[in-house]
Design a protein around this motif. Structure first.
Motif, PDB file in Angstrom:
ATOM      1  N   LEU A 130       0.939  -1.473   0.360  1.00 40.78           N
ATOM      2  CA  LEU A 130      -0.208   0.032   0.183  1.00 40.78           C
ATOM      3  C   LEU A 130       0.825   0.782  -0.062  1.00 40.78           C
ATOM      4  O   LEU A 130       0.644   2.136  -0.184  1.00 40.78           O
ATOM      5  CB  LEU A 130      -0.756  -0.182   0.986  1.00 40.78           C
ATOM      6  CG  LEU A 130      -2.148  -0.530   1.175  1.00 40.78           C
ATOM      7  CD1 LEU A 130      -2.624  -1.018   2.227  1.00 40.78           C
ATOM      8  CD2 LEU A 130      -2.848   0.540   0.463  1.00 40.78           C
ATOM      9  N   LEU A 131       1.896   0.768   1.840  1.00 40.24           N
ATOM     10  CA  LEU A 131       2.877   2.270   0.567  1.00 40.24           C
ATOM     11  C   LEU A 131       3.661   3.006  -0.206  1.00 40.24           C
ATOM     12  O   LEU A 131       3.037   3.968  -0.886  1.00 40.24           O
ATOM     13  CB  LEU A 131       3.574   2.212   1.836  1.00 40.24           C
ATOM     14  CG  LEU A 131       5.199   3.478   2.003  1.00 40.24           C
ATOM     15  CD1 LEU A 131       4.303   4.711   2.299  1.00 40.24           C
ATOM     16  CD2 LEU A 131       5.417   3.032   3.410  1.00 40.24           C
ATOM     17  N   GLY A 132       3.962   1.610  -1.331  1.00 38.98           N
ATOM     18  CA  GLY A 132       5.043   2.047  -2.549  1.00 38.98           C
ATOM     19  C   GLY A 132       4.043   2.323  -3.057  1.00 38.98           C
ATOM     20  O   GLY A 132       3.775   3.135  -4.265  1.00 38.98           O
ATOM     21  N   ILE A 133       2.580   1.672  -3.225  1.00 36.55           N
ATOM     22  CA  ILE A 133       1.123   2.275  -4.536  1.00 36.55           C
ATOM     23  C   ILE A 133       1.512   3.560  -4.518  1.00 36.55           C
ATOM     24  O   ILE A 133       0.639   4.185  -5.450  1.00 36.55           O
ATOM     25  CB  ILE A 133       0.412   0.731  -4.225  1.00 36.55           C
ATOM     26  CG1 ILE A 133       0.829  -0.347  -5.105  1.00 36.55           C
ATOM     27  CG2 ILE A 133      -0.665   1.912  -5.514  1.00 36.55           C
ATOM     28  CD1 ILE A 133      -0.490  -2.043  -4.850  1.00 36.55           C
ATOM     29  N   VAL A 157       0.437   8.688   2.983  1.00 38.35           N
ATOM     30  CA  VAL A 157       0.970   8.733   2.052  1.00 38.35           C
ATOM     31  C   VAL A 157       1.644   7.919   3.860  1.00 38.35           C
ATOM     32  O   VAL A 157       2.313   7.027   3.553  1.00 38.35           O
ATOM     33  CB  VAL A 157       2.331   8.771   1.031  1.00 38.35           C
ATOM     34  CG1 VAL A 157       3.575   7.588   1.321  1.00 38.35           C
ATOM     35  CG2 VAL A 157       1.266   8.145   0.254  1.00 38.35           C
ATOM     36  N   ALA A 158       1.580   8.547   4.051  1.00 36.33           N
ATOM     37  CA  ALA A 158       2.656   9.170   5.278  1.00 36.33           C
ATOM     38  C   ALA A 158       2.299   8.195   6.455  1.00 36.33           C
ATOM     39  O   ALA A 158       2.581   7.415   7.502  1.00 36.33           O
ATOM     40  CB  ALA A 158       2.703  10.569   6.639  1.00 36.33           C
ATOM     41  N   TRP A 159       1.080   8.118   6.750  1.00 38.65           N
ATOM     42  CA  TRP A 159      -0.079   7.647   7.787  1.00 38.65           C
ATOM     43  C   TRP A 159       0.209   6.117   7.237  1.00 38.65           C
ATOM     44  O   TRP A 159       1.093   4.803   7.682  1.00 38.65           O
ATOM     45  CB  TRP A 159      -0.893   7.811   7.389  1.00 38.65           C
ATOM     46  CG  TRP A 159      -2.073   6.689   9.048  1.00 38.65           C
ATOM     47  CD1 TRP A 159      -2.633   5.397   8.553  1.00 38.65           C
ATOM     48  CD2 TRP A 159      -2.355   6.743  10.669  1.00 38.65           C
ATOM     49  NE1 TRP A 159      -3.015   4.913   9.450  1.00 38.65           N
ATOM     50  CE2 TRP A 159      -2.493   6.042  10.469  1.00 38.65           C
ATOM     51  CE3 TRP A 159      -1.771   8.403  11.122  1.00 38.65           C
ATOM     52  CZ2 TRP A 159      -3.357   5.728  12.033  1.00 38.65           C
ATOM     53  CZ3 TRP A 159      -1.719   7.424  12.125  1.00 38.65           C
ATOM     54  CH2 TRP A 159      -2.807   7.211  12.486  1.00 38.65           C
ATOM     55  N   LEU A 160       0.803   6.010   5.904  1.00 40.61           N
ATOM     56  CA  LEU A 160       0.735   4.366   5.568  1.00 40.61           C
ATOM     57  C   LEU A 160       1.854   3.741   6.092  1.00 40.61           C
ATOM     58  O   LEU A 160       2.114   3.089   6.661  1.00 40.61           O
ATOM     59  CB  LEU A 160       1.075   3.812   3.953  1.00 40.61           C
ATOM     60  CG  LEU A 160      -0.976   4.312   4.034  1.00 40.61           C
ATOM     61  CD1 LEU A 160      -0.898   3.695   1.827  1.00 40.61           C
ATOM     62  CD2 LEU A 160      -1.558   2.893   4.292  1.00 40.61           C
ATOM     63  N   GLY A 161       2.876   4.938   6.469  1.00 38.33           N
ATOM     64  CA  GLY A 161       5.000   4.640   6.281  1.00 38.33           C
ATOM     65  C   GLY A 161       4.197   4.201   7.897  1.00 38.33           C
ATOM     66  O   GLY A 161       5.079   3.633   8.833  1.00 38.33           O
TER      67      GLY A 161
END
Length: 188
Positions: A130-133, A157-161
Motif C-alpha cells: 500500500l505504501l509503495g502503490i 502516504v505518511a500514515w501508511l508509512g
C-alpha cells in the motif's frame, strides 16, 4: 508501470461525483472496521512498538484519510479524463484509477488479514505494498494529472508509512504469531 485495466478499475461513475467519491471509501472502510469491532481488546493484548497510538485514534484518522483519498481520486480521475486534456494526461488519469482501485482493495484487506486471520507477515506485506502503490500514485497524480490530487495523497502516504512500522513492529515483538495461544503464553 501498470496501465488502465477496466476489469480492475472502479466504474467512472464513482469518480464523477465528488460526494460519492468521498463517501465510497469511507463507507467501505467503516463496514470493514465495524465487522472487526473486537480489535480494540485484541490490539491492547499484543506487544506493540513505541509510539503506538491509543485505539480511539484509528477511527477518526482513517475516516479523514478515506475522505481525502476519495476527493483526490475524484479530482485526478474526473478532471484528468476530461476530453479537453492531452492524451497523456487522460492515460495517466486512467492508470491512476486502476492503481487507486487496487490500493483500495489492499487497504480493505489489511484489517481482516492482521486482526481477523492474525497474519502479521501478510498484513505487513499488504501495508508495505500500500505504501509503495500510494507513493507512486501521489507522484503520478501530482506530476501528470492534478497537482492538488498528489498533495492530497501525502497524509495517507505518511500514515501508511507509520502503519507499516506498527504492523512490522507488532509482528516482530510477538514473534510473528498473533494467535490467542501465543499472546496468552507470552503474557504469563
Amino acid at each position: 508501470m501498470t496501465t488502465y485495466i477496466p476489469a480492475l478499475t472502479l466504474p467512472q461513475t464513482i469518480f464523477n461525483n465528488p460526494a460519492f467519491s468521498i463517501a465510497f471509501p469511507i463507507a467501505l472502510g467503516t463496514a470493514v472496521g465495524y465487522s472487526a469491532r473486537h480489535t480494540k481488546r485484541t490490539y491492547l493484548s499484543w506487544k506493540n512498538p513505541p509510539l503506538r497510538p491509543p485505539p480511539w485514534v484509528f477511527g477518526p484518522v482513517w475516516t479523514v484519510l478515506y475522505g481525502t483519498m476519495g476527493y483526490a481520486a475524484y479530482r485526478a480521475t474526473f478532471l484528468g479524463t476530461s476530453p479537453l486534456n492531452l492524451p497523456s494526461t487522460i492515460a495517466a488519469a486512467k492508470h491512476g484509477a486502476t492503481l487507486y482501485t487496487i490500493q483500495l482493495g489492499l487497504n480493505l484487506a489489511w484489517m481482516p488479514l492482521f486482526f481477523g486471520l492474525r497474519r502479521p507477515i501478510e498484513g505487513t506485506v499488504d501495508c508495505a505494498a500500500l505504501l509503495g502503490i500510494n507513493a507512486y500514485l501521489a507522484y503520478l497524480w501530482g506530476t501528470k494529472v492534478d497537482e492538488m490530487a498528489g498533495w492530497l495523497m501525502l497524509p495517507y502516504v505518511a500514515w501508511l508509512g507509520f502503519a507499516t512500522y506498527l504492523s512490522a513492529g507488532t509482528g516482530y515483538l510477538n514473534g510473528w504469531d498473533l494467535s490467542d495461544e501465543n499472546v496468552q503464553k507470552k503474557s504469563n
